[in-house]
Design a protein around this motif. Structure first.
Motif, PDB file in Angstrom:
ATOM      1  N   PHE A 227      35.988  43.149  31.094  1.00 27.18           N
ATOM      2  CA  PHE A 227      37.047  43.551  32.014  1.00 27.18           C
ATOM      3  C   PHE A 227      38.268  42.635  31.851  1.00 27.18           C
ATOM      4  O   PHE A 227      38.155  41.502  31.374  1.00 27.18           O
ATOM      5  N   GLU A 228      39.398  43.115  32.340  1.00 30.58           N
ATOM      6  CA  GLU A 228      40.542  42.221  32.503  1.00 30.58           C
ATOM      7  C   GLU A 228      40.119  41.143  33.510  1.00 30.58           C
ATOM      8  O   GLU A 228      39.304  41.393  34.403  1.00 30.58           O
ATOM      9  N   VAL A 229      40.661  39.940  33.374  1.00 29.26           N
ATOM     10  CA  VAL A 229      40.324  38.859  34.317  1.00 29.26           C
ATOM     11  C   VAL A 229      40.832  39.246  35.710  1.00 29.26           C
ATOM     12  O   VAL A 229      41.991  39.632  35.874  1.00 29.26           O
TER      13      VAL A 229
ATOM     14  N   ASN B 248      39.526  49.502  30.545  1.00 27.72           N
ATOM     15  CA  ASN B 248      40.978  49.302  30.735  1.00 27.72           C
ATOM     16  C   ASN B 248      41.650  48.513  29.612  1.00 27.72           C
ATOM     17  O   ASN B 248      42.566  47.728  29.859  1.00 27.72           O
ATOM     18  N   MET B 249      41.180  48.746  28.381  1.00 26.88           N
ATOM     19  CA  MET B 249      41.874  48.090  27.270  1.00 26.88           C
ATOM     20  C   MET B 249      43.324  48.572  27.224  1.00 26.88           C
ATOM     21  O   MET B 249      44.236  47.785  26.992  1.00 26.88           O
ATOM     22  N   ILE B 250      43.509  49.875  27.419  1.00 25.50           N
ATOM     23  CA  ILE B 250      44.888  50.344  27.576  1.00 25.50           C
ATOM     24  C   ILE B 250      45.119  50.614  29.054  1.00 25.50           C
ATOM     25  O   ILE B 250      44.193  50.912  29.807  1.00 25.50           O
ATOM     26  N   GLY B 251      46.365  50.487  29.469  1.00 25.49           N
ATOM     27  CA  GLY B 251      46.723  50.725  30.862  1.00 25.49           C
ATOM     28  C   GLY B 251      46.272  49.620  31.803  1.00 25.49           C
ATOM     29  O   GLY B 251      45.778  48.578  31.377  1.00 25.49           O
TER      30      GLY B 251
HETATM   31 CA   LIG Z   1      44.672  46.574  30.104  1.00 27.21          CA
END
Ligand SMILES: [Ca+2]
Ligand SMILES: [Ca+2]
Length: 364
Positions: free
Chosen positions: A115-117, A279-282
């Motif tokens: 995940f994003e941090v 959520n690698m993009i967006g």
């Molecule tokens: Ca992202």
């Protein structure tokens, strides 16, 4: 010069400025605002020094904190098998960004944050170390206008020339993402924002990790698919379902939030890609370790780390503010940049690692 003439000139200037801010995917659109949020270019020399600060961090202690919260997703990493993949594209949308040419890249195995941090993770870091982000030290950060309260907006007289919907907001930082009268209550599982590259690198160092290289990030984004726009393929809405937090409606005036979110979404939201990454993009842009350059050769590279120096760092993936008509950069090959001390309300990160930190390895 009389007043009507001055007024006419002012209107003309405003129209020209507005035209510069629209996005028609021409090369002129390169400064869409994504890369305009820079503090300045005098701080490059500070980049390496600050990341050394947390070299002696007690990883066991941090692991205990994470485990006592029974938060299985905190700092969860996934093993990613290396190999050869095709980086970049021969069909660039923004040629000036250096999206092309496509080139073969070989990577060794690595680990990537799922995940994003999140704010929750970043709070553990801050509580453990007393770390102050650069937005806190400088006293301000960039926030998208419509996310501010009327009270906060009323006190702001400046805007970003290339993107007037971005405002420098005093007292905005990771704890106050939408102005000083906002907070992260109820948003602890959202991605931390208003973190500079220096902040992100310090966090990853503290966590026994590092920022991903741009090549690792793009490889992880593509998740085994070759030459596709998005982590799952080329269709933005497969079976009519949203898989990414971006902007729906007319940018920048009307965000219909058909994907459920006008700003950030929880880092666990939306389906993972084939590598298990969300959520690698967006959602939020993500810093990478590479310095920015736009001239690439089609040469086959092994574990590229980008140029040895520069003024800006590469960010990838686009954010909740991206729309196809504006900043169509929620594609694996897309890229943008900011100075390493810059921060904004749509810019976050995730960490990578060459070997899994000991405290994240299964307990014997
Ligand atoms: Ca992202
Ligand atoms: Ca959205």
């Amino acid at each position: 010069m009389d007043v009507p003439v001055l007024y006419f000139i002012l209107i003309l200037v405003l129209i020209v400025r507005q035209n510069n801010c629209t996005n028609d995917k021409s090369e002129e659109q390169e400064s869409c605002g994504c890369n305009a949020l820079n503090r300045g270019r005098e701080s490059d020399a500070t980049v390496c020094a600050q990341t050394e600060t947390y070299a002696n961090f007690d990883h066991d202690k941090y692991g205990a904190v994470a485990n006592s919260n029974n938060n299985n997703r905190t700092n969860k990493m996934i093993f990613i098998k290396g190999g050869v993949f095709t980086m970049g594209t021969d069909k660039p949308v923004f040629v000036a960004d250096g999206e092309g040419p496509s080139r073969k890249v070989t990577l060794t195995d690595y680990f990537m944050d799922v995940f994003e941090v999140s704010n929750a993770e970043f709070e553990i870091f801050v509580n453990s170390t007393g770390y102050k982000t650069e937005a806190e030290k400088f006293g301000d950060s960039f926030v998208f206008e419509t996310l501010l309260s009327e009270e906060t907006k009323a006190g702001i007289t400046q805007a970003v020339a290339a993107a007037p919907w971005w405002l420098p907001v005093k007292g905005s930082n990771w704890k106050h993402p939408y102005g000083p009268d906002s907070n992260v209550k109820g948003r602890m599982d959202h991605p931390v924002v208003h973190v500079s590259w220096n902040d992100a690198a310090a966090y990853c160092k503290w966590a026994g990790k590092r920022l991903p290289t741009e090549a690792e990030w793009e490889h992880a984004c593509r998740a085994g698919l070759s030459g596709r726009l998005f982590p799952w393929g080329n269709k933005l809405l497969p079976r009519g379902k949203h898989r990414v937090n971006i902007w729906q409606g007319q940018f920048p005036s009307d965000n219909t939030a058909e994907d459920g979110y006008t700003a950030t979404a929880p880092v666990t939201q939306f389906p993972a890609n084939a590598y298990g990454l969300h959520n690698m993009i967006g959602n939020v842009w993500e810093w990478t370790s590479d310095w920015w350059e736009t001239k690439h050769k089609a040469t086959h590279l092994h574990n590229p780390v980008g140029p040895p120096g520069g003024s800006d760092k590469v960010k990838k993936g686009g954010s909740y503010l991206c729309h196809e008509s504006y900043c169509y950069r929620y594609r694996c090959a897309a890229r943008s940049q900011n100075t390493p001390d810059s921060s904004a309300g749509n810019l976050g990160f995730r960490c990578a690692a060459t070997t899994l930190p000991e405290y994240l390895q299964p307990r014997r």
